[in-house]
Write a protein that holds these residues in place. Structure first.
Motif, PDB file in Angstrom:
ATOM      1  N   HIS A  45      -0.388   5.104   0.488  1.00  0.00           N
ATOM      2  CA  HIS A  45      -1.705   5.095   1.139  1.00  0.00           C
ATOM      3  C   HIS A  45      -1.589   5.595   2.584  1.00  0.00           C
ATOM      4  O   HIS A  45      -1.300   4.835   3.493  1.00  0.00           O
ATOM      5  N   HIS A  72      -1.499   2.364  -3.460  1.00  0.00           N
ATOM      6  CA  HIS A  72      -2.898   2.766  -3.347  1.00  0.00           C
ATOM      7  C   HIS A  72      -2.940   4.281  -3.180  1.00  0.00           C
ATOM      8  O   HIS A  72      -2.097   4.856  -2.487  1.00  0.00           O
ATOM      9  N   HIS A  73      -3.905   4.907  -3.813  1.00  0.00           N
ATOM     10  CA  HIS A  73      -4.083   6.363  -3.773  1.00  0.00           C
ATOM     11  C   HIS A  73      -2.908   7.108  -4.406  1.00  0.00           C
ATOM     12  O   HIS A  73      -2.550   8.196  -3.963  1.00  0.00           O
ATOM     13  N   HIS A  85      -6.401  -3.191  -5.403  1.00  0.00           N
ATOM     14  CA  HIS A  85      -5.997  -1.796  -5.523  1.00  0.00           C
ATOM     15  C   HIS A  85      -4.946  -1.552  -6.606  1.00  0.00           C
ATOM     16  O   HIS A  85      -4.508  -0.426  -6.787  1.00  0.00           O
ATOM     17  N   HIS A  99       0.832  -1.210   0.000  1.00  0.00           N
ATOM     18  CA  HIS A  99       0.000   0.000   0.000  1.00  0.00           C
ATOM     19  C   HIS A  99       0.866   1.260   0.000  1.00  0.00           C
ATOM     20  O   HIS A  99       0.582   2.219   0.726  1.00  0.00           O
TER      21      HIS A  99
END
Length: 173
Positions: free
Chosen positions: A12, A55-56, A80, A9
């Motif tokens: 994130h 992610h993001h 994701h 991640h």
């Protein structure tokens, strides 16, 4: 050597609080996870990443972080993952089985209740659930050959095939 990981991640910010990760900022988390990854995975190693690398983040930023990760990378896509630069990976799939050290492994981002050859000693490796190490311990205690390779269950490091086999007491060659 062959390694496995999942659920980094990178990028994130929210995962720090959601999973109580020991980082103050997303930048600190990204640096630590990349450093931990590269501390065990050399450029000559193979690493199966079982989803949710970033992610993001936009695709370009994600690709920049992935480029910093050592090893010959094989991605098992997670929920994701974006359309990363495919040249960063030897292969991108949703599911695969591999035979390593005489043991069959089923690899997927998601945990499965049943997997190919599970009744014959095959091991299922996954991510997605962001479990603690207690999850892997409980599976072993219950005789379930399923292991969360995600960073949250493995002290924020990739785990080697050797360590997984030793964890389950599997002594094949």
């Amino acid at each position: 050597m062959i390694y496995f990981t999942a659920d980094l991640h990178l990028g994130h910010r929210g995962i720090i609080a959601m999973k109580n990760r020991p980082f103050r900022t997303v930048e600190e988390m990204n640096r630590a996870l990349i450093m931990n990854f590269n501390a065990v995975v050399s450029r000559r190693d193979t690493v199966y990443i079982l989803g949710d690398i970033c992610h993001h983040l936009d695709v370009e930023s994600s690709n920049g972080l992935i480029r910093r990760l050592n090893g010959d990378k094989i991605l098992l896509s997670g929920n994701h993952d974006k359309q990363y630069d495919s040249s960063l990976f030897a292969e991108i799939r949703d599911f695969m089985t591999v035979s390593l050290n005489g043991v069959s492994f089923s690899l997927m981002h998601y945990p499965m209740l049943s997997w190919p050859h599970s009744e014959a000693g095959a091991v299922q490796l996954h991510g997605h659930i962001h479990a603690s190490s207690d999850y892997n311990e409980q599976n072993r205690k219950n005789g379930i050959l399923r292991y969360d390779v995600g960073v949250d269950a493995n002290n924020y490091f990739p785990v080697s095939v050797k360590d997984i086999l030793e964890f389950f007491g599997i002594n094949k060659v």
